[in-house]
Design an enzyme around this catalytic site. Structure first.
Site, mmCIF file in Angstrom:
data_model
loop_
_atom_site.group_PDB
_atom_site.id
_atom_site.type_symbol
_atom_site.label_atom_id
_atom_site.label_comp_id
_atom_site.label_asym_id
_atom_site.label_seq_id
_atom_site.Cartn_x
_atom_site.Cartn_y
_atom_site.Cartn_z
ATOM 1 N N GLN A 157 61.294 87.969 53.501
ATOM 2 C CA GLN A 157 61.148 89.046 52.516
ATOM 3 C C GLN A 157 62.208 88.966 51.411
ATOM 4 O O GLN A 157 62.603 89.982 50.839
ATOM 5 C CB GLN A 157 61.206 90.404 53.223
ATOM 6 C CG GLN A 157 59.940 90.760 53.982
ATOM 7 C CD GLN A 157 58.737 90.941 53.047
ATOM 8 O OE1 GLN A 157 58.876 91.275 51.869
ATOM 9 N NE2 GLN A 157 57.540 90.721 53.574
ATOM 10 N N SER A 158 62.631 87.764 51.087
ATOM 11 C CA SER A 158 63.679 87.593 50.073
ATOM 12 C C SER A 158 63.249 88.115 48.703
ATOM 13 O O SER A 158 62.264 87.642 48.126
ATOM 14 C CB SER A 158 64.022 86.106 49.977
ATOM 15 O OG SER A 158 64.777 85.855 48.808
ATOM 16 N N ASN A 159 64.009 89.067 48.183
ATOM 17 C CA ASN A 159 63.784 89.529 46.808
ATOM 18 C C ASN A 159 64.112 88.412 45.822
ATOM 19 O O ASN A 159 63.454 88.261 44.788
ATOM 20 C CB ASN A 159 64.689 90.724 46.487
ATOM 21 C CG ASN A 159 64.462 91.894 47.413
ATOM 22 O OD1 ASN A 159 63.335 92.352 47.565
ATOM 23 N ND2 ASN A 159 65.525 92.375 48.034
#
Ligand SMILES: *Cc1c(COP(=O)(O)O)cnc(C)c1O
Length: 315
Positions: free
Chosen positions: A75-77
């Protein structure tokens, strides 16, 4: 010392981002709390990585890269914003993401699906393996490629937050503290170096939302960025404050973080995320309760984004 303008930079965001006093929070905490809205940087759903990517992708472009690799958690921004930015610049992004965490099609993975991003979930926890895989994939493609580390946190990416500190100076208010989340370190390091250069009297406090040796990472990134700028400064432990805000673990929501999210949502209509900004703001609330701030102090909270994480969270 070099000027920031001497570094190649692509325009991706809308700057300066607003600074606003949080009147209700200030009253609750008996000090003066301000927010800098880096959740409104204007690319994707906003967030801090845009400032780093302005320098990193300019470097990629200068090197003739057609493909940009980066990595992070599922879920890396940062990975999502890298894909968004690369698309805008006509480059292809390939994201090699760690398989752990939320991997169903929510949050940032949903946004990546909308962009048609090439996302590959890798079953490892070792970033060195992932960087090696980038080279394998890149060589197989046979086109010039560029590797951006996790979080965009190298010396060049950190310049984005040196520039942010200068922006805060140019916005004309002086702060006693700047508080930000620290995940891979570039934001904190850039702000802390930038404060040394442009904001005398401001202490920068990094709220550590992961378990990593930030007492080594932070000064190393500060020294790296200072070297790029050819700035004659010596960096020591007096130049930054670090505080544990991780709770049960990286990207695992904490009760304190959830309380902070609810507090800012209810009182100010501002949404924080469970992985970074909620925990960082919880750290600020805890410092206020411990009496760390005087009534006349001015405390600037950096809202570094993370909106998509709200929609992948199990709150
Ligand atoms: C990446 C990130 C951070 C942490 O910044 P680092 O430079 O990696 O320390 C903070 N907030 C959000 C929303 C992020 O995505």
């Amino acid at each position: 010392m070099k000027r920031l303008e001497e570094f190649p930079r692509v325009s991706l965001g809308v700057f300066p981002t607003p600074i606003r006093r949080l009147d209700r929070i200030s009253k609750l905490l008996h000090t003066n709390v301000y927010v800098k809205r880096d959740d409104l940087t204007g690319l994707g759903l906003g967030g801090n990585k845009t400032r780093k990517l302005e320098f990193l992708l300019a470097d990629a472009r200068a090197q003739g890269a057609q493909v940009v690799f980066t990595t992070g958690g599922a879920q890396s921004n940062h990975a999502m914003l890298t894909a968004a930015a690369a698309g805008r610049l006509g480059m292809r992004a390939i994201l090699l993401l760690k398989k752990r965490g939320v991997t169903d099609c929510r949050g940032n993975l949903l946004l990546e699906k909308l962009m048609g991003t090439d996302v590959r979930l890798i079953d490892t926890d070792d970033y060195n393996e992932i960087y090696a895989e980038m080279d394998r994939v890149g060589r197989a493609l046979g086109v010039p490629y560029y590797k951006i580390p996790c979080g965009g946190s190298n010396a060049l990416g950190s310049l984005g937050y040196v520039a942010c500190a200068r922006e805060i100076h140019e916005q004309g208010q002086a702060f006693d503290y700047i508080v930000c989340a620290e995940g891979s370190g570039g934001t904190m390091a850039g702000l802390a170096l930038g404060a040394k250069l442009y904001l005398p009297g401001t202490r920068v406090c990094g709220m550590m939302v992961d378990r990593a040796p930030f007492d080594e990472i932070t000064p190393a990134l500060m020294r790296g960025a200072a070297a790029l700028l050819e700035a004659e400064v010596t960096i020591g432990p007096e130049d930054y404050l670090l505080r544990d805000a991780c709770g049960p673990g990286y990207a695992v929501p904490s009760p304190e973080g959830n309380e902070a999210i609810a507090c800012l949502a209810a009182n100010e209509g501002i949404f924080l995320d469970p992985t970074y900004t909620g925990k960082a703001f919880a750290g600020l609330l805890a410092m206020a309760r411990e009496g760390a701030f005087r009534p006349e102090d001015k405390v600037l909270f950096l809202h570094s984004g993370g909106a998509a994480g709200i929609f992948a969270a199990a709150l």
